[in-house]
Each structure stands twice: as C-alpha cells, then as structure tokens.
Design a protein around this motif. Structure first.
Motif, PDB file in Angstrom:
ATOM      1  N   SER A  89       7.906  -8.868  -7.226  1.00 18.16           N
ATOM      2  CA  SER A  89       6.464  -8.691  -7.365  1.00 18.16           C
ATOM      3  C   SER A  89       6.162  -7.195  -7.524  1.00 18.16           C
ATOM      4  CB  SER A  89       5.742  -9.239  -6.130  1.00 18.16           C
ATOM      5  OG  SER A  89       5.989  -8.405  -5.021  1.00 18.16           O
ATOM      6  N   TYR A  90       4.921  -6.902  -7.875  1.00 23.71           N
ATOM      7  CA  TYR A  90       4.504  -5.510  -8.051  1.00 23.71           C
ATOM      8  C   TYR A  90       4.759  -4.717  -6.773  1.00 23.71           C
ATOM      9  CZ  TYR A  90       1.467  -1.521  -9.086  1.00 23.71           C
ATOM     10  OH  TYR A  90       0.986  -0.262  -9.296  1.00 23.71           O
ATOM     11  N   ARG A  91       4.412  -5.299  -5.639  1.00 22.44           N
ATOM     12  CA  ARG A  91       4.567  -4.623  -4.353  1.00 22.44           C
ATOM     13  C   ARG A  91       6.043  -4.336  -4.053  1.00 22.44           C
ATOM     14  NH1 ARG A  91       0.740  -2.627  -1.806  1.00 22.44           N
ATOM     15  NH2 ARG A  91      -0.679  -4.353  -1.771  1.00 22.44           N
ATOM     16  N   GLU A  92       6.922  -5.283  -4.372  1.00 27.10           N
ATOM     17  CA  GLU A  92       8.356  -5.094  -4.134  1.00 27.10           C
ATOM     18  C   GLU A  92       8.945  -4.047  -5.080  1.00 27.10           C
ATOM     19  OE1 GLU A  92       9.526  -9.570  -2.594  1.00 27.10           O
ATOM     20  OE2 GLU A  92       9.400  -9.165  -4.737  1.00 27.10           O
ATOM     21  N   ARG A 126      -1.724  -2.481 -10.426  1.00 26.46           N
ATOM     22  CA  ARG A 126      -1.194  -3.774 -10.857  1.00 26.46           C
ATOM     23  C   ARG A 126      -1.950  -4.274 -12.089  1.00 26.46           C
ATOM     24  NH1 ARG A 126      -1.346  -7.779  -6.289  1.00 26.46           N
ATOM     25  NH2 ARG A 126       0.656  -6.855  -5.783  1.00 26.46           N
TER      26      ARG A 126
END
Length: 149
Positions: free
Chosen positions: A19-22, A37
């Motif tokens: 994901s974007y956060r990861e 994002r």
C-alpha cells in the motif's frame, strides 16, 4: 538448468502489492517533494495516457538529455531508488530550469504505469492535447508542492 518460468510468474502473483503507507517505509532521504496518495494516482494515470501517445521520456539518461535541450514537462522521480547518486542531480536540473518535479513512492509502479515490466526511476511527462486536462491538473498540483530547502 533453466529456471521454471510458470513457477516464477506464480510466485510474483503471490506477493501482495504494498500500500502507499507501506511504500513510504522504503523512501530515500532526498525524496522531497513527495506526492500525496491522491496526486500519485493522478500522476500514474497521466503517465499511462502519455504512454499511449508516446509523449514520455523514461530513464535518467534520456530525461537528463531532454532537460538539457530545454524540453518542458513534469518530471516524476521514484522515491525508493538506491543508490541515490544515480539520479540526485535531476531535481537540481529541474529547479535551475523551473521545471515542476515530484517524487512518487515506488519505482515499480512508475515503470508499470509507463507500460514496462522494468522499474523506472525517472519519467518526464510531455504535454499533449489528447490528455491536456489531466496534464494541467497534475501540473497545477505538482507546482503547488513545497520545494525542499
């Protein structure tokens, strides 16, 4: 012995996409200004459209050459490229020529958006009338990002 291709393809499909956060965990220290994002999605969509019309410059050598020639466009850099020395001069060149640039978290996503299986660390999107609306929207948002000190 030759490697089993179906097995390697199945293995690649089994790995989940980050994901974007990861992806933010893998950023290098110079990845500023980083696209949000939402802006990342818009930039990747604009890159896909530019690929269809062949209005794209891909790779450090090609982008550097066309920046030096004075070509205009949005420069998109991958934030997870190592070593940094490979492309750390590109943002400076963009600032000198008043070109907008932004970092996205993943070089794999950048390469995939450009229609390539290989990861790409730098892409320049050139303007074109077919996707002018999407380009202008991205240009406005990238220009509004704060430049690093």
């Amino acid at each position: 012995m030759a490697r089993d291709k179906p097995e390697a393809a199945a293995e690649a499909e089994a790995t989940p996409e980050l994901s974007y956060r990861e992806q933010l965990d893998f950023l290098n220290p110079i990845a500023q200004p980083l696209a949000s994002r939402k802006l990342t999605r818009k930039l990747l969509k604009c890159i896909r459209k530019a690929t269809k019309h062949k209005q794209l410059r891909r790779g450090v050598k090609e982008v550097q050459k066309f920046i030096n020639k004075g070509e205009r466009g949005i420069t998109v850099l991958a934030g997870d490229t190592l070593p940094i020395d490979v492309y750390c001069h590109i943002p400076i060149m963009c600032e000198d020529r008043s070109l907008p640039y932004a970092y996205v978290p993943s070089k794999t996503d950048l390469g995939a958006a450009a229609g390539s299986k290989r990861p790409t660390c730098v892409i320049m999107i050139k303007p074109h009338e077919e996707y002018q609306e999407a380009y202008d929207e991205c240009l406005e948002e990238v220009s509004a990002l704060p430049l690093p000190l």
